[in-house]
Write a protein that holds these residues in place. Structure first.
Motif, mmCIF file in Angstrom:
data_model
loop_
_atom_site.group_PDB
_atom_site.id
_atom_site.type_symbol
_atom_site.label_atom_id
_atom_site.label_comp_id
_atom_site.label_asym_id
_atom_site.label_seq_id
_atom_site.Cartn_x
_atom_site.Cartn_y
_atom_site.Cartn_z
ATOM 1 N N VAL A 29 38.184 34.050 70.770
ATOM 2 C CA VAL A 29 36.997 34.539 71.489
ATOM 3 C C VAL A 29 36.239 35.547 70.634
ATOM 4 N N GLN A 30 36.961 36.453 69.999
ATOM 5 C CA GLN A 30 36.314 37.458 69.155
ATOM 6 C C GLN A 30 35.673 36.820 67.930
ATOM 7 N N ALA A 31 36.336 35.827 67.350
ATOM 8 C CA ALA A 31 35.762 35.150 66.179
ATOM 9 C C ALA A 31 34.477 34.427 66.556
ATOM 10 N N TRP A 32 34.484 33.750 67.683
ATOM 11 C CA TRP A 32 33.277 33.061 68.132
ATOM 12 C C TRP A 32 32.158 34.058 68.430
ATOM 13 N N PHE A 33 32.515 35.198 69.016
ATOM 14 C CA PHE A 33 31.506 36.218 69.301
ATOM 15 C C PHE A 33 30.907 36.751 68.002
ATOM 16 N N LEU A 34 31.756 37.031 67.017
ATOM 17 C CA LEU A 34 31.243 37.533 65.737
ATOM 18 C C LEU A 34 30.343 36.514 65.065
ATOM 19 N N LEU A 35 30.738 35.235 65.119
ATOM 20 C CA LEU A 35 29.894 34.199 64.539
ATOM 21 C C LEU A 35 28.558 34.101 65.268
ATOM 22 N N SER A 36 28.597 34.215 66.581
ATOM 23 C CA SER A 36 27.364 34.067 67.365
ATOM 24 C C SER A 36 26.344 35.159 67.072
ATOM 25 N N ILE A 37 26.819 36.343 66.683
ATOM 26 C CA ILE A 37 25.879 37.437 66.439
ATOM 27 C C ILE A 37 25.546 37.607 64.952
ATOM 28 N N THR A 38 26.205 36.844 64.080
ATOM 29 C CA THR A 38 25.955 37.015 62.644
ATOM 30 C C THR A 38 25.421 35.769 61.946
ATOM 31 N N ARG A 72 53.870 35.868 69.964
ATOM 32 C CA ARG A 72 53.259 36.742 70.967
ATOM 33 C C ARG A 72 51.813 37.092 70.652
ATOM 34 N N PHE A 73 51.304 36.569 69.550
ATOM 35 C CA PHE A 73 49.941 36.943 69.162
ATOM 36 C C PHE A 73 48.919 36.306 70.099
ATOM 37 N N PRO A 74 47.942 37.079 70.577
ATOM 38 C CA PRO A 74 46.926 36.527 71.492
ATOM 39 C C PRO A 74 45.869 35.711 70.739
ATOM 40 N N PHE A 75 46.206 34.469 70.414
ATOM 41 C CA PHE A 75 45.283 33.624 69.653
ATOM 42 C C PHE A 75 43.988 33.370 70.430
ATOM 43 N N ARG A 76 44.093 33.288 71.739
ATOM 44 C CA ARG A 76 42.883 33.043 72.524
ATOM 45 C C ARG A 76 41.905 34.209 72.381
ATOM 46 N N GLU A 77 42.423 35.418 72.444
ATOM 47 C CA GLU A 77 41.560 36.588 72.274
ATOM 48 C C GLU A 77 40.952 36.612 70.874
ATOM 49 N N ALA A 78 41.753 36.272 69.861
ATOM 50 C CA ALA A 78 41.228 36.235 68.495
ATOM 51 C C ALA A 78 40.141 35.171 68.361
ATOM 52 N N ARG A 114 41.040 41.389 66.876
ATOM 53 C CA ARG A 114 39.724 41.614 66.259
ATOM 54 C C ARG A 114 39.829 41.645 64.743
ATOM 55 N N MET A 115 40.929 42.162 64.221
ATOM 56 C CA MET A 115 41.121 42.163 62.776
ATOM 57 C C MET A 115 41.242 40.732 62.255
ATOM 58 N N VAL A 116 42.055 39.907 62.912
ATOM 59 C CA VAL A 116 42.217 38.515 62.490
ATOM 60 C C VAL A 116 40.888 37.774 62.581
ATOM 61 N N ALA A 117 40.156 37.998 63.665
ATOM 62 C CA ALA A 117 38.855 37.341 63.822
ATOM 63 C C ALA A 117 37.889 37.747 62.714
ATOM 64 N N MET A 118 37.884 39.022 62.358
ATOM 65 C CA MET A 118 36.958 39.504 61.337
ATOM 66 C C MET A 118 37.287 38.934 59.967
ATOM 67 N N VAL A 119 38.566 38.905 59.597
ATOM 68 C CA VAL A 119 38.915 38.417 58.268
ATOM 69 C C VAL A 119 38.779 36.899 58.172
ATOM 70 N N VAL A 120 38.723 36.210 59.298
ATOM 71 C CA VAL A 120 38.457 34.772 59.283
ATOM 72 C C VAL A 120 36.956 34.502 59.191
#
Length: 259
Positions: free
Chosen positions: A40-49, A32-38, A141-147
């Motif tokens: 998207v958030q990971a790509w967003f974090l990479l794009s700004i950092t 049930r984990f929203p991998f697509r949302e994770a 967002r937590m999964v995206a950040m720790v990745v």
């Protein structure tokens, strides 16, 4: 009153930090984990950092090369420039630079997003509909950040070491072979794993603090701005404190070994 409020805020943040990984793992196992949302958030974090990471890593490597090069030259140990510079980047520079980037750009983006949802009462609407904001918004967002955190650390290591190497061989007369030989003699995979572990811990702490501040924002746009400011400051400060603690523990139990 202020002390009691601080203790309560810490308790809510600790509860969110303990609950979110459990929810994320359970949802991954249950499908049930929203991998697509994770993603998207990971790509967003990479794009700004990523670009700030590159811009930070180059002068960071140059500064290390200049400072270390001067010391090793005075001591007659220019061949050790690679070892000292590499260990400084891997053990301390890269994870702290990643923490600063994630605590600044990443935390502000997450807090602003969740804070805006909170003041618009979207979070309350989700709860009314039976949707857990922690499961739907915080866990991805937590999964995206720790990745993203260890990826940034590795990127910073590569760029900073390359910049330090170029300065050492072009401006300080260090032989390329001796630079990499000393680097390989002291830097080890253990140092890299410690760096990655630090990055994951810093990223986790930053996202938990940012999410809690965002979910508790109130008072309109001014409240969101205050939440962003608090999230950035607390995330960076806590990361620095944790870095001191982790460094002391790893130094005590994992001493430097020459290969």
């Amino acid at each position: 009153m202020a002390f009691a409020a601080s203790v309560q805020s810490f308790g809510r943040t600790a509860r969110l930090g303990a609950r979110t990984p459990v929810i994320a793992v359970a949802d991954m196992i249950g499908g049930r984990f929203p991998f697509r949302e994770a993603a998207v958030q990971a790509w967003f974090l990479l794009s700004i950092t990523v670009l700030p990471a590159l811009l930070m890593a180059v002068p960071f490597g140059v500064i290390i090369a200049v400072q270390i090069g001067g010391i090793t030259s005075n001591l007659g140990a220019t061949s050790m420039a690679g070892a000292v510079g590499g260990m400084g980047v891997i053990q301390q520079g890269a994870p702290m630079a990643a923490a600063l980037l994630l605590g600044g750009a990443g935390a502000s983006a997450i807090t602003a997003d969740l804070g805006a949802r909170t003041v618009r009462e979207e979070i309350d609407a989700m709860r009314v509909l039976g949707i857990d904001p922690t499961r739907r918004l915080v866990a991805p967002r937590m999964v995206a950040m720790v990745v993203v955190a260890p990826v940034l650390s590795v990127l910073i290591i590569v760029i900073a070491v390359a910049a330090s190497f170029l300065v050492a061989i072009t401006g300080q007369g260090v032989v390329a072979g001796s630079y990499w030989q000393s680097f390989g003699s002291y830097a080890s995979t253990t140092d890299l794993w410690i760096c990655l572990m630090k990055s994951v811990i810093f990223g986790f702490v930053v996202v938990v603090i940012a999410s809690r501040r965002g979910l508790e924002a109130k008072g309109g746009s001014r409240g969101v701005a205050d939440a962003v400011n608090a999230a950035v400051v607390l995330g960076v400060v806590v990361s620095m404190v944790l870095n001191v603690v982790i460094t002391q523990v790893t130094t005590l139990f994992i001493p430097v070994q020459v290969i």
